[in-house]
Design an enzyme around this catalytic site. Structure first.
Site, short mmCIF file in Angstrom:
data_model
loop_
_atom_site.label_atom_id
_atom_site.label_comp_id
_atom_site.label_asym_id
_atom_site.label_seq_id
_atom_site.Cartn_x
_atom_site.Cartn_y
_atom_site.Cartn_z
N TYR A 1 0.85 -1.19 0.00
CA TYR A 1 0.00 0.00 0.00
C TYR A 1 0.89 1.24 0.00
O TYR A 1 1.83 1.33 0.78
CB TYR A 1 -0.89 0.01 1.25
CG TYR A 1 -1.80 1.22 1.37
CD1 TYR A 1 -2.80 1.44 0.43
CD2 TYR A 1 -1.66 2.13 2.41
CE1 TYR A 1 -3.66 2.53 0.54
CE2 TYR A 1 -2.51 3.22 2.53
CZ TYR A 1 -3.51 3.42 1.59
OH TYR A 1 -4.35 4.51 1.70
N LYS B 1 3.71 8.89 9.27
CA LYS B 1 3.46 8.26 10.57
C LYS B 1 4.41 8.76 11.67
O LYS B 1 4.18 9.82 12.20
CB LYS B 1 3.46 6.73 10.39
CG LYS B 1 2.31 6.36 9.43
CD LYS B 1 1.99 4.91 9.25
CE LYS B 1 0.69 4.81 8.44
NZ LYS B 1 0.71 3.90 7.35
N ASP C 1 9.18 2.82 0.17
CA ASP C 1 8.09 3.44 0.94
C ASP C 1 8.27 3.02 2.39
O ASP C 1 7.89 1.92 2.78
CB ASP C 1 6.74 3.01 0.37
CG ASP C 1 5.58 3.59 1.19
OD1 ASP C 1 5.84 4.24 2.22
OD2 ASP C 1 4.43 3.38 0.78
C1 LIG Z 1 0.08 4.43 5.94
C2 LIG Z 1 0.87 4.22 4.72
C3 LIG Z 1 0.81 5.10 3.63
C4 LIG Z 1 -0.17 6.24 3.57
O1 LIG Z 1 0.04 7.19 4.54
P1 LIG Z 1 -1.17 8.18 4.96
O2 LIG Z 1 -0.54 9.13 5.92
O3 LIG Z 1 -2.22 7.31 5.55
O4 LIG Z 1 -1.64 8.84 3.71
C5 LIG Z 1 1.67 4.90 2.58
N1 LIG Z 1 2.54 3.88 2.57
C6 LIG Z 1 2.62 3.01 3.59
C7 LIG Z 1 3.63 1.92 3.54
C8 LIG Z 1 1.79 3.14 4.68
O5 LIG Z 1 1.84 2.23 5.67
#
Ligand SMILES: *Cc1c(COP(=O)(O)O)cnc(C)c1O
Length: 428
Positions: free
Chosen positions: A145, A268, A240
């Protein structure tokens, strides 16, 4: 059964005004049934719902709360920043502090730009990779994701080399066509995709340790292979690390596994619980961004002083304590306890863990990618989840989410959790 009447009343009201009653779909408990509870207070590793029930929390606001909730240093920093104003739209000193901090903790990042969410960070990093390489296609992996940007909401089609189909209504098929979706941990699929799309692939974006379909790890050599193959094919490697950044090590998964990506995305933890994201990496690529370069990217609230204050306080605290050793210890304790509980209940569970991230899948098979994860018994997870919740232990409401430990969890909290896990598993 514990009472959640106030939560239920709030949810009924929320349903009238908010689609599905929630501001992010994973909160809606659709995967486990039942209704979400409403929380109005959190401290350390605990959250309290509006009915006064207490839970040991392993969601940690989906990753940010690595120091536990309402950490005093973060709260003090946010209050102090708020006294001076909540947003300027003019450069502020804490943006420089934050950028220096990220660059020092993550050596592959020479320059960094702040955003307001992980979604924005990933979307922007991809645009930048496309602008830099002057190529349009991207590779992502099934089950990873990267936020809800259009070209990233695509899962695998029937064949690994066929073009992706959008995962969501509202994403034009033509956008999805530029996203090649491959199985994770499968080097041959990547080789074949590069061979079939020569000089067309701008980047590979990957969660180095995927935590959005439960949790599974890279096979030995896999991340090294991604590094080599992107380099050989003139494509940008984007890690990511929105979830893994500052969690799996001070420098994230890239430090833990010893890989140097070209670009990285964060979020995060770097916001200390405030809305934030960031992307950064090689200076020659980052300098393609406006105002220096031709790739446009912007944000009214980017580098927001409250978010910077919270993030800096959190990162400084992580830096100056033995946080990672403690998280590793707690993780090992939880892992042993959960494995023993499954064994004595006679349940097949594959338990994956990397530092303070974990996932127990209800399957006897090893889990290396999303196809393996899908073999888990979701009905069993539902019952397990609700059993734990009623015992005051909150796991993410889906078999396909990672659990998170914080430095605020104690050995006693883990003991209590393991007891609840053992009881819940015996009743399955
Ligand atoms: C949570 C997450 C996102 C998206 O971040 P948001 O602040 O919710 O938009 C993107 N990549 C990874 C790996 C994530 O865990």
């Amino acid at each position: 059964m514990i009472s959640r009447t106030k939560s239920d009343a709030l949810f009924a009201e929320a349903l009238q005004y908010i689609p599905g009653g929630v501001n992010s779909p994973v909160r809606a408990f659709r995967a486990v049934g039942g209704k979400p509870f409403f929380v109005n207070r959190a401290s350390g590793c605990r959250v309290w719902d509006v009915d006064g029930n207490e839970y040991i929390d392993y969601v940690g606001t989906w990753g940010p709360a690595i120091l536990g909730h309402a950490h005093p240093k973060i709260i003090t920093a946010v209050k102090a920043a708020a006294d001076h104003g909540t947003s300027f739209g003019i450069p502020n000193p804490s943006e420089v502090t934050m950028a220096k901090l990220i660059c020092s903790l993550v050596p592959s990042v020479q320059k960094v730009r702040m955003t307001n969410s992980g979604t924005e960070a990933c979307m922007s990093a991809i645009r930048l990779a496309r602008g830099f390489t002057k190529r349009d296609k991207i590779i992502k992996f099934d089950g990873c994701y990267h936020g809800h940007g259009d070209s990233l909401l695509v899962k695998a089609g029937s064949g690994a080399l066929t073009f992706g189909n959008p995962d969501s209504a509202g994403v034009p098929a033509d956008f999805a066509k530029l996203t090649i979706v491959l199985p994770y941990n499968d080097p041959e699929a990547v080789k074949a995709a590069f061979a079939a799309n020569q000089n067309e692939i701008a980047c590979i974006i990957v969660e180095p340790v995927p935590g959005n379909a439960g949790l599974y790890l890279p096979k030995p050599g896999y991340l090294e292979f991604l590094r080599e193959s992107t380099k050989a094919n003139g494509a940008v490697l984007i890690f990511d690390e929105v979830m893994t950044g500052f969690r799996l090590a001070p420098g994230g998964a890239q430090e833990r596994f010893g890989i140097t990506p070209d670009l990285s995305c964060f979020g995060k933890i770097i916001g200390g619980g405030l809305p934030v994201g960031a992307f950064g990496g090689r200076a020659d690529i980052m300098d393609y961004l406006a105002p220096l370069g031709p790739v446009y990217q912007a944000g009214t609230l980017s580098g927001n002083p409250l978010a910077m204050a919270a993030g800096i306080a959190g990162l400084e605290e992580l830096k100056s304590t033995n946080a990672y050793a403690k998280l590793e210890q707690l993780g090992a304790h939880l892992e042993t306890g959960m494995r023993d509980a499954a064994k004595s209940a006679g349940l097949p569970v594959t338990f994956n863990r990397c530092g303070s991230m974990f996932c127990g899948y209800f399957t006897s098979e090893p889990v290396w990618n999303v196809d393996d994860a899908m073999k888990a018994d979701r009905e069993r997870f539902k019952k397990f989840f609700h059993g734990l919740l009623d015992a005051g232990v909150y796991l993410a409401p889906s078999q396909f989410e990672a659990g998170f430990l914080s430095t605020a969890h104690s050995e006693a909290d883990i003991e209590k959790t393991v007891d609840a896990v053992a009881r819940s598993m015996r009743s399955l």
